[in-house]
Motif scaffolding. Structure first.
Motif, PDB file in Angstrom:
ATOM      1  N   MET A   1      24.371  86.210 -77.791  1.00  0.00           N
ATOM      2  CA  MET A   1      23.523  87.156 -77.080  1.00  0.00           C
ATOM      3  C   MET A   1      24.043  87.453 -75.665  1.00  0.00           C
ATOM      4  SD  MET A   1      20.842  88.243 -78.812  1.00  0.00           S
ATOM      5  CE  MET A   1      19.744  87.833 -80.168  1.00  0.00           C
ATOM      6  N   SER A   2      24.875  86.555 -75.106  1.00  0.00           N
ATOM      7  CA  SER A   2      25.286  86.707 -73.714  1.00  0.00           C
ATOM      8  C   SER A   2      26.027  88.016 -73.486  1.00  0.00           C
ATOM      9  CB  SER A   2      26.158  85.529 -73.290  1.00  0.00           C
ATOM     10  OG  SER A   2      27.311  85.427 -74.112  1.00  0.00           O
ATOM     11  N   GLU A   3      26.868  88.412 -74.439  1.00  0.00           N
ATOM     12  CA  GLU A   3      27.612  89.662 -74.282  1.00  0.00           C
ATOM     13  C   GLU A   3      26.668  90.858 -74.335  1.00  0.00           C
ATOM     14  OE1 GLU A   3      31.136  92.226 -76.531  1.00  0.00           O
ATOM     15  OE2 GLU A   3      30.762  90.131 -77.084  1.00  0.00           O
ATOM     16  N   ILE A   4      25.673  90.792 -75.211  1.00  0.00           N
ATOM     17  CA  ILE A   4      24.752  91.916 -75.363  1.00  0.00           C
ATOM     18  C   ILE A   4      23.891  92.091 -74.123  1.00  0.00           C
ATOM     19  CG2 ILE A   4      22.826  92.823 -76.713  1.00  0.00           C
ATOM     20  CD1 ILE A   4      23.953  91.397 -79.128  1.00  0.00           C
ATOM     21  N   VAL A   5      23.368  90.985 -73.559  1.00  0.00           N
ATOM     22  CA  VAL A   5      22.513  91.123 -72.383  1.00  0.00           C
ATOM     23  C   VAL A   5      23.288  91.744 -71.229  1.00  0.00           C
ATOM     24  CG1 VAL A   5      22.914  88.821 -71.392  1.00  0.00           C
ATOM     25  CG2 VAL A   5      20.750  89.988 -70.979  1.00  0.00           C
ATOM     26  N   GLY A   6      24.572  91.409 -71.096  1.00  0.00           N
ATOM     27  CA  GLY A   6      25.384  92.033 -70.056  1.00  0.00           C
ATOM     28  C   GLY A   6      25.571  93.515 -70.289  1.00  0.00           C
ATOM     29  N   VAL A   8      23.569  95.639 -71.976  1.00  0.00           N
ATOM     30  CA  VAL A   8      22.358  96.430 -71.766  1.00  0.00           C
ATOM     31  C   VAL A   8      21.996  96.492 -70.286  1.00  0.00           C
ATOM     32  CG1 VAL A   8      21.453  96.050 -74.090  1.00  0.00           C
ATOM     33  CG2 VAL A   8      20.856  94.440 -72.274  1.00  0.00           C
ATOM     34  N   LEU A   9      22.207  95.407 -69.544  1.00  0.00           N
ATOM     35  CA  LEU A   9      21.885  95.434 -68.115  1.00  0.00           C
ATOM     36  C   LEU A   9      22.818  96.380 -67.365  1.00  0.00           C
ATOM     37  CD1 LEU A   9      21.049  91.680 -67.470  1.00  0.00           C
ATOM     38  CD2 LEU A   9      19.509  93.615 -67.132  1.00  0.00           C
ATOM     39  N   GLU A  72      11.075  95.437 -63.798  1.00  0.00           N
ATOM     40  CA  GLU A  72      10.394  96.369 -62.899  1.00  0.00           C
ATOM     41  C   GLU A  72      11.397  97.194 -62.107  1.00  0.00           C
ATOM     42  OE1 GLU A  72       7.223  97.152 -62.522  1.00  0.00           O
ATOM     43  OE2 GLU A  72       6.654  95.813 -64.165  1.00  0.00           O
ATOM     44  N   VAL A  73      12.394  96.535 -61.539  1.00  0.00           N
ATOM     45  CA  VAL A  73      13.378  97.240 -60.708  1.00  0.00           C
ATOM     46  C   VAL A  73      14.159  98.260 -61.527  1.00  0.00           C
ATOM     47  CG1 VAL A  73      15.553  96.939 -59.450  1.00  0.00           C
ATOM     48  CG2 VAL A  73      13.605  95.450 -58.951  1.00  0.00           C
ATOM     49  N   LEU A  74      14.537  97.895 -62.746  1.00  0.00           N
ATOM     50  CA  LEU A  74      15.329  98.793 -63.583  1.00  0.00           C
ATOM     51  C   LEU A  74      14.467  99.780 -64.369  1.00  0.00           C
ATOM     52  CD1 LEU A  74      18.093  96.370 -64.915  1.00  0.00           C
ATOM     53  CD2 LEU A  74      18.153  97.903 -62.936  1.00  0.00           C
ATOM     54  N   ASP A  79       9.872  98.837 -74.986  1.00  0.00           N
ATOM     55  CA  ASP A  79      10.919  98.451 -75.929  1.00  0.00           C
ATOM     56  C   ASP A  79      12.098  97.812 -75.202  1.00  0.00           C
ATOM     57  OD1 ASP A  79       9.513  99.330 -78.151  1.00  0.00           O
ATOM     58  OD2 ASP A  79      10.387 101.343 -78.077  1.00  0.00           O
ATOM     59  N   GLU A  80      12.447  98.346 -74.056  1.00  0.00           N
ATOM     60  CA  GLU A  80      13.569  97.791 -73.295  1.00  0.00           C
ATOM     61  C   GLU A  80      13.234  96.401 -72.745  1.00  0.00           C
ATOM     62  OE1 GLU A  80      15.550 102.014 -71.747  1.00  0.00           O
ATOM     63  OE2 GLU A  80      13.954 101.028 -70.585  1.00  0.00           O
ATOM     64  N   ARG A  81      11.988  96.213 -72.332  1.00  0.00           N
ATOM     65  CA  ARG A  81      11.575  94.874 -71.876  1.00  0.00           C
ATOM     66  C   ARG A  81      11.709  93.858 -73.003  1.00  0.00           C
ATOM     67  NH1 ARG A  81       7.990  94.408 -67.191  1.00  0.00           N
ATOM     68  NH2 ARG A  81       7.898  96.412 -66.115  1.00  0.00           N
ATOM     69  N   ARG A  82      11.287  94.236 -74.213  1.00  0.00           N
ATOM     70  CA  ARG A  82      11.431  93.327 -75.349  1.00  0.00           C
ATOM     71  C   ARG A  82      12.897  93.023 -75.607  1.00  0.00           C
ATOM     72  NH1 ARG A  82       6.887  96.256 -77.354  1.00  0.00           N
ATOM     73  NH2 ARG A  82       8.205  97.791 -78.396  1.00  0.00           N
ATOM     74  N   THR A  83      13.750  94.044 -75.495  1.00  0.00           N
ATOM     75  CA  THR A  83      15.182  93.836 -75.706  1.00  0.00           C
ATOM     76  C   THR A  83      15.748  92.879 -74.667  1.00  0.00           C
ATOM     77  OG1 THR A  83      15.455  96.041 -76.665  1.00  0.00           O
ATOM     78  CG2 THR A  83      17.433  94.982 -75.802  1.00  0.00           C
ATOM     79  N   LEU A  84      15.343  93.043 -73.416  1.00  0.00           N
ATOM     80  CA  LEU A  84      15.821  92.151 -72.355  1.00  0.00           C
ATOM     81  C   LEU A  84      15.440  90.709 -72.653  1.00  0.00           C
ATOM     82  CD1 LEU A  84      17.075  91.571 -69.598  1.00  0.00           C
ATOM     83  CD2 LEU A  84      14.873  92.157 -68.546  1.00  0.00           C
TER      84      LEU A  84
END
Length: 286
Positions: A1-6, A8-9, A72-74, A79-84
Protein backbone atom coordinates in the motif's frame (compact mmCIF):
# COMPACT_ATOMS: atom_id res chain seq x y z
CA UNK A 1 0.00 0.00 0.00
CA UNK A 2 2.94 2.37 0.59
CA UNK A 3 3.44 3.05 -3.12
CA UNK A 4 -0.27 3.69 -3.66
CA UNK A 5 -0.64 6.15 -0.77
CA UNK A 6 2.27 8.17 -2.18
CA UNK A 7 0.72 8.20 -5.64
CA UNK A 8 -2.69 9.39 -4.49
CA UNK A 9 -1.26 12.05 -2.16
CA UNK A 10 0.96 13.46 -4.91
CA UNK A 11 -2.06 13.56 -7.22
CA UNK A 12 -4.24 15.32 -4.66
CA UNK A 13 -1.69 17.94 -3.69
CA UNK A 14 -1.00 18.56 -7.39
CA UNK A 15 -4.57 19.85 -7.79
CA UNK A 16 -4.15 22.75 -5.37
CA UNK A 17 -2.10 25.87 -4.89
CA UNK A 18 -0.87 27.52 -1.72
CA UNK A 19 -3.56 30.14 -2.13
CA UNK A 20 -6.21 27.40 -2.26
CA UNK A 21 -5.30 26.24 1.24
CA UNK A 22 -4.83 29.66 2.80
CA UNK A 23 -1.03 30.00 2.50
CA UNK A 24 0.67 33.08 1.00
CA UNK A 25 1.84 32.66 -2.60
CA UNK A 26 5.45 31.82 -3.36
CA UNK A 27 7.79 34.54 -4.49
CA UNK A 28 8.76 32.34 -7.42
CA UNK A 29 6.17 30.07 -9.02
CA UNK A 30 7.12 26.40 -9.34
CA UNK A 31 7.27 25.05 -12.88
CA UNK A 32 5.21 21.96 -12.04
CA UNK A 33 2.62 23.84 -9.93
CA UNK A 34 0.67 22.24 -7.12
CA UNK A 35 1.58 21.90 -3.47
CA UNK A 36 4.90 20.66 -2.19
CA UNK A 37 5.34 18.31 0.73
CA UNK A 38 6.52 21.32 2.73
CA UNK A 39 3.30 23.18 1.88
CA UNK A 40 1.08 20.36 3.14
CA UNK A 41 3.15 19.87 6.29
CA UNK A 42 2.90 23.59 7.06
CA UNK A 43 -0.85 23.66 6.49
CA UNK A 44 -1.62 20.58 8.59
CA UNK A 45 0.60 21.73 11.44
CA UNK A 46 2.86 18.67 11.48
CA UNK A 47 6.60 18.46 10.92
CA UNK A 48 7.87 17.77 7.41
CA UNK A 49 9.19 14.35 8.46
CA UNK A 50 5.73 13.20 9.57
CA UNK A 51 4.17 14.10 6.24
CA UNK A 52 7.04 12.65 4.18
CA UNK A 53 6.73 9.42 6.14
CA UNK A 54 3.02 9.37 5.33
CA UNK A 55 3.68 9.66 1.59
CA UNK A 56 6.36 6.98 1.80
CA UNK A 57 4.19 4.68 3.88
CA UNK A 58 6.96 4.35 6.45
CA UNK A 59 7.31 4.55 10.25
CA UNK A 60 4.22 2.54 11.08
CA UNK A 61 0.56 3.47 11.20
CA UNK A 62 -0.14 7.22 10.90
CA UNK A 63 -2.34 8.84 13.52
CA UNK A 64 -6.02 9.48 12.86
CA UNK A 65 -5.42 13.18 13.58
CA UNK A 66 -2.76 13.43 10.86
CA UNK A 67 -4.97 11.67 8.31
CA UNK A 68 -7.96 13.87 9.09
CA UNK A 69 -5.91 17.07 8.90
CA UNK A 70 -4.38 16.03 5.58
CA UNK A 71 -7.84 15.20 4.25
CA UNK A 72 -9.12 18.65 5.25
CA UNK A 73 -6.16 20.51 3.76
CA UNK A 74 -6.30 18.57 0.49
CA UNK A 75 -10.08 18.99 0.32
CA UNK A 76 -10.79 15.30 -0.07
CA UNK A 77 -14.36 14.15 -0.61
CA UNK A 78 -15.86 11.14 1.21
CA UNK A 79 -14.58 8.57 -1.29
CA UNK A 80 -11.11 10.08 -1.29
CA UNK A 81 -11.01 10.09 2.52
CA UNK A 82 -11.84 6.38 2.52
CA UNK A 83 -9.09 5.78 -0.03
CA UNK A 84 -6.57 7.68 2.10
CA UNK A 85 -7.43 5.64 5.20
CA UNK A 86 -7.33 2.27 3.42
CA UNK A 87 -4.06 2.94 1.61
CA UNK A 88 -2.35 4.51 4.62
CA UNK A 89 -3.58 2.14 7.35
CA UNK A 90 -5.06 -0.91 5.65
CA UNK A 91 -8.38 -0.32 7.45
CA UNK A 92 -11.54 1.65 6.82
CA UNK A 93 -11.97 5.14 8.18
CA UNK A 94 -14.10 4.96 11.35
CA UNK A 95 -17.57 6.28 10.70
CA UNK A 96 -18.69 9.33 12.67
CA UNK A 97 -22.24 9.34 11.34
CA UNK A 98 -24.64 6.98 9.57
CA UNK A 99 -27.68 7.01 7.32
CA UNK A 100 -31.05 6.82 9.07
CA UNK A 101 -33.51 7.02 6.16
CA UNK A 102 -35.00 3.92 4.49
CA UNK A 103 -33.41 2.65 1.28
CA UNK A 104 -35.95 1.72 -1.40
CA UNK A 105 -33.87 -1.12 -2.85
CA UNK A 106 -33.15 -2.75 0.50
CA UNK A 107 -36.78 -2.40 1.54
CA UNK A 108 -37.98 -4.12 -1.64
CA UNK A 109 -35.48 -6.97 -1.22
CA UNK A 110 -36.58 -7.43 2.37
CA UNK A 111 -40.30 -7.52 1.57
CA UNK A 112 -39.87 -10.03 -1.29
CA UNK A 113 -38.23 -12.68 0.92
CA UNK A 114 -40.20 -15.57 2.39
CA UNK A 115 -37.82 -16.03 5.32
CA UNK A 116 -37.48 -13.46 8.12
CA UNK A 117 -35.59 -10.36 6.97
CA UNK A 118 -35.22 -6.81 8.17
CA UNK A 119 -33.23 -3.66 7.41
CA UNK A 120 -31.63 -1.54 10.13
CA UNK A 121 -29.41 1.47 10.38
CA UNK A 122 -26.03 1.31 12.16
CA UNK A 123 -27.74 1.68 15.55
CA UNK A 124 -30.13 -1.24 14.88
CA UNK A 125 -33.16 0.99 14.31
CA UNK A 126 -35.52 -1.03 12.10
CA UNK A 127 -36.15 0.66 8.76
CA UNK A 128 -38.05 -2.24 7.16
CA UNK A 129 -39.20 -5.72 8.16
CA UNK A 130 -41.17 -8.37 6.30
CA UNK A 131 -44.18 -10.52 7.28
CA UNK A 132 -42.01 -13.43 8.40
CA UNK A 133 -40.36 -11.18 11.00
CA UNK A 134 -43.82 -10.29 12.31
CA UNK A 135 -44.63 -14.00 12.56
CA UNK A 136 -41.39 -15.22 14.18
CA UNK A 137 -40.11 -12.18 16.11
CA UNK A 138 -42.33 -9.13 16.44
CA UNK A 139 -44.58 -6.98 14.27
CA UNK A 140 -42.45 -3.85 14.22
CA UNK A 141 -45.25 -2.06 12.38
CA UNK A 142 -47.28 -2.12 15.59
CA UNK A 143 -44.38 -0.86 17.71
CA UNK A 144 -43.92 2.90 18.31
CA UNK A 145 -41.33 4.25 15.87
CA UNK A 146 -38.80 5.15 18.55
CA UNK A 147 -38.95 1.58 19.92
CA UNK A 148 -38.46 -0.19 16.58
CA UNK A 149 -34.96 -1.26 17.49
CA UNK A 150 -33.42 -4.74 17.41
CA UNK A 151 -31.37 -4.12 20.56
CA UNK A 152 -34.41 -2.94 22.49
CA UNK A 153 -36.37 -5.98 21.28
CA UNK A 154 -33.63 -8.41 22.33
CA UNK A 155 -33.36 -7.01 25.85
CA UNK A 156 -36.80 -5.54 26.41
CA UNK A 157 -39.20 -8.10 24.93
CA UNK A 158 -39.62 -11.45 26.65
CA UNK A 159 -40.42 -13.11 23.32
CA UNK A 160 -36.75 -12.73 22.34
CA UNK A 161 -35.88 -15.10 25.20
CA UNK A 162 -38.44 -17.52 23.80
CA UNK A 163 -37.49 -17.41 20.14
CA UNK A 164 -33.68 -17.66 20.66
CA UNK A 165 -32.82 -21.19 21.81
CA UNK A 166 -29.66 -19.95 23.57
CA UNK A 167 -30.68 -16.40 24.43
CA UNK A 168 -27.99 -15.78 27.11
CA UNK A 169 -25.18 -16.60 24.71
CA UNK A 170 -26.71 -14.50 21.96
CA UNK A 171 -27.15 -11.60 24.38
CA UNK A 172 -23.47 -11.84 25.34
CA UNK A 173 -22.47 -11.77 21.68
CA UNK A 174 -24.74 -8.85 20.93
CA UNK A 175 -23.29 -6.70 23.73
CA UNK A 176 -19.77 -7.49 22.46
CA UNK A 177 -20.87 -6.47 18.97
CA UNK A 178 -22.49 -3.29 20.32
CA UNK A 179 -19.27 -2.38 22.12
CA UNK A 180 -17.23 -2.79 18.91
CA UNK A 181 -19.55 -0.50 16.94
CA UNK A 182 -20.00 1.99 19.76
CA UNK A 183 -16.26 2.68 20.18
CA UNK A 184 -15.90 4.90 17.08
CA UNK A 185 -19.44 6.27 17.50
CA UNK A 186 -19.22 7.34 21.14
CA UNK A 187 -19.70 10.97 20.20
CA UNK A 188 -22.67 10.30 17.94
CA UNK A 189 -25.96 11.43 19.54
CA UNK A 190 -27.91 8.48 18.15
CA UNK A 191 -25.56 5.86 19.55
CA UNK A 192 -25.20 7.67 22.86
CA UNK A 193 -28.98 7.88 23.28
CA UNK A 194 -29.34 4.18 22.43
CA UNK A 195 -26.75 3.21 25.03
CA UNK A 196 -28.54 5.30 27.65
CA UNK A 197 -31.80 3.50 26.83
CA UNK A 198 -30.23 0.03 26.86
CA UNK A 199 -28.60 0.60 30.24
CA UNK A 200 -32.15 0.73 31.55
CA UNK A 201 -32.53 -2.98 30.72
CA UNK A 202 -31.00 -5.08 33.54
CA UNK A 203 -29.80 -7.89 31.25
CA UNK A 204 -27.94 -5.43 29.03
CA UNK A 205 -26.58 -3.32 31.87
CA UNK A 206 -25.16 -6.35 33.68
CA UNK A 207 -23.34 -7.54 30.56
CA UNK A 208 -22.09 -4.06 29.68
CA UNK A 209 -20.53 -3.69 33.14
CA UNK A 210 -19.24 -7.26 33.51
CA UNK A 211 -16.86 -7.59 30.55
CA UNK A 212 -15.02 -5.58 27.93
CA UNK A 213 -15.30 -8.23 25.22
CA UNK A 214 -15.73 -6.98 21.66
CA UNK A 215 -16.59 -8.91 18.51
CA UNK A 216 -17.65 -8.39 14.93
CA UNK A 217 -20.47 -10.40 13.38
CA UNK A 218 -19.35 -12.71 10.56
CA UNK A 219 -21.18 -12.38 7.22
CA UNK A 220 -23.05 -15.62 8.04
CA UNK A 221 -23.76 -17.20 11.43
CA UNK A 222 -26.04 -20.11 12.36
CA UNK A 223 -28.62 -19.42 15.02
CA UNK A 224 -31.28 -21.74 16.42
CA UNK A 225 -34.79 -20.32 16.63
CA UNK A 226 -37.96 -21.84 18.02
CA UNK A 227 -40.89 -21.87 15.66
CA UNK A 228 -43.85 -19.62 16.51
CA UNK A 229 -45.78 -21.26 19.33
CA UNK A 230 -43.10 -23.88 20.11
CA UNK A 231 -42.43 -24.69 23.77
CA UNK A 232 -39.16 -23.98 25.58
CA UNK A 233 -37.97 -27.59 25.29
CA UNK A 234 -38.10 -27.36 21.49
CA UNK A 235 -34.55 -27.67 20.02
CA UNK A 236 -35.27 -25.00 17.45
CA UNK A 237 -34.68 -24.62 13.73
CA UNK A 238 -31.18 -23.78 12.42
CA UNK A 239 -31.45 -20.51 10.51
CA UNK A 240 -28.41 -18.98 8.84
CA UNK A 241 -28.25 -15.29 9.72
CA UNK A 242 -26.73 -13.50 6.73
CA UNK A 243 -25.72 -9.85 7.12
CA UNK A 244 -25.31 -7.71 4.01
CA UNK A 245 -23.39 -4.61 5.10
CA UNK A 246 -22.62 -1.47 3.06
CA UNK A 247 -19.23 -0.75 1.51
CA UNK A 248 -19.24 2.78 2.94
CA UNK A 249 -18.94 2.98 6.75
CA UNK A 250 -20.83 6.28 6.70
CA UNK A 251 -23.92 4.43 5.43
CA UNK A 252 -24.34 1.75 8.08
CA UNK A 253 -27.65 0.37 6.79
CA UNK A 254 -27.66 -3.41 6.61
CA UNK A 255 -29.99 -6.15 5.41
CA UNK A 256 -30.24 -9.09 7.83
CA UNK A 257 -31.73 -12.31 6.47
CA UNK A 258 -32.52 -15.51 8.39
CA UNK A 259 -32.40 -18.26 5.77
CA UNK A 260 -34.49 -21.39 6.28
CA UNK A 261 -32.60 -24.70 5.94
CA UNK A 262 -33.01 -26.59 2.63
CA UNK A 263 -36.25 -28.53 2.46
CA UNK A 264 -37.74 -26.79 5.49
CA UNK A 265 -41.40 -25.81 5.40
CA UNK A 266 -42.21 -22.97 7.82
CA UNK A 267 -45.42 -23.09 9.82
CA UNK A 268 -48.44 -21.32 8.42
CA UNK A 269 -49.11 -17.91 9.96
CA UNK A 270 -51.41 -18.14 12.95
CA UNK A 271 -52.83 -15.37 15.06
CA UNK A 272 -52.89 -17.68 18.07
CA UNK A 273 -49.17 -18.51 17.85
CA UNK A 274 -47.92 -15.03 16.95
CA UNK A 275 -45.54 -13.16 19.28
CA UNK A 276 -48.31 -10.95 20.66
CA UNK A 277 -50.39 -13.96 21.70
CA UNK A 278 -47.65 -16.41 22.61
CA UNK A 279 -48.62 -18.67 25.55
CA UNK A 280 -44.97 -19.42 26.32
CA UNK A 281 -44.21 -15.70 26.68
CA UNK A 282 -47.19 -15.38 29.01
CA UNK A 283 -45.55 -17.94 31.28
CA UNK A 284 -42.16 -16.21 31.03
CA UNK A 285 -43.70 -12.90 32.10
CA UNK A 286 -45.36 -14.51 35.12
Amino acid sequence: MSEIVGQVLRHWRGRLTREDIGLPPRLHRRRSGGLTQEDVAEAVGYGLRAYVDLERGSRGRPSADLLERVAEVLRLDADERRTLWVTATGTSRPAQSYATDPDAGLTQMCEQMACPAYVTDAAWQVLAANRAVAQWFVDFGSVPTAERNIAKWIFGNVHAQHVFVDWPRFADEFVARFRALYAPMAGNPGFSALLDDLLGYPEFAARWAATSMISVDPPTARRFFREPGADLDDPGVPLDMVILAPMAPEDGRRLVVFQFPPGYTPPSPSVDSGPDNCPVCTRLRA
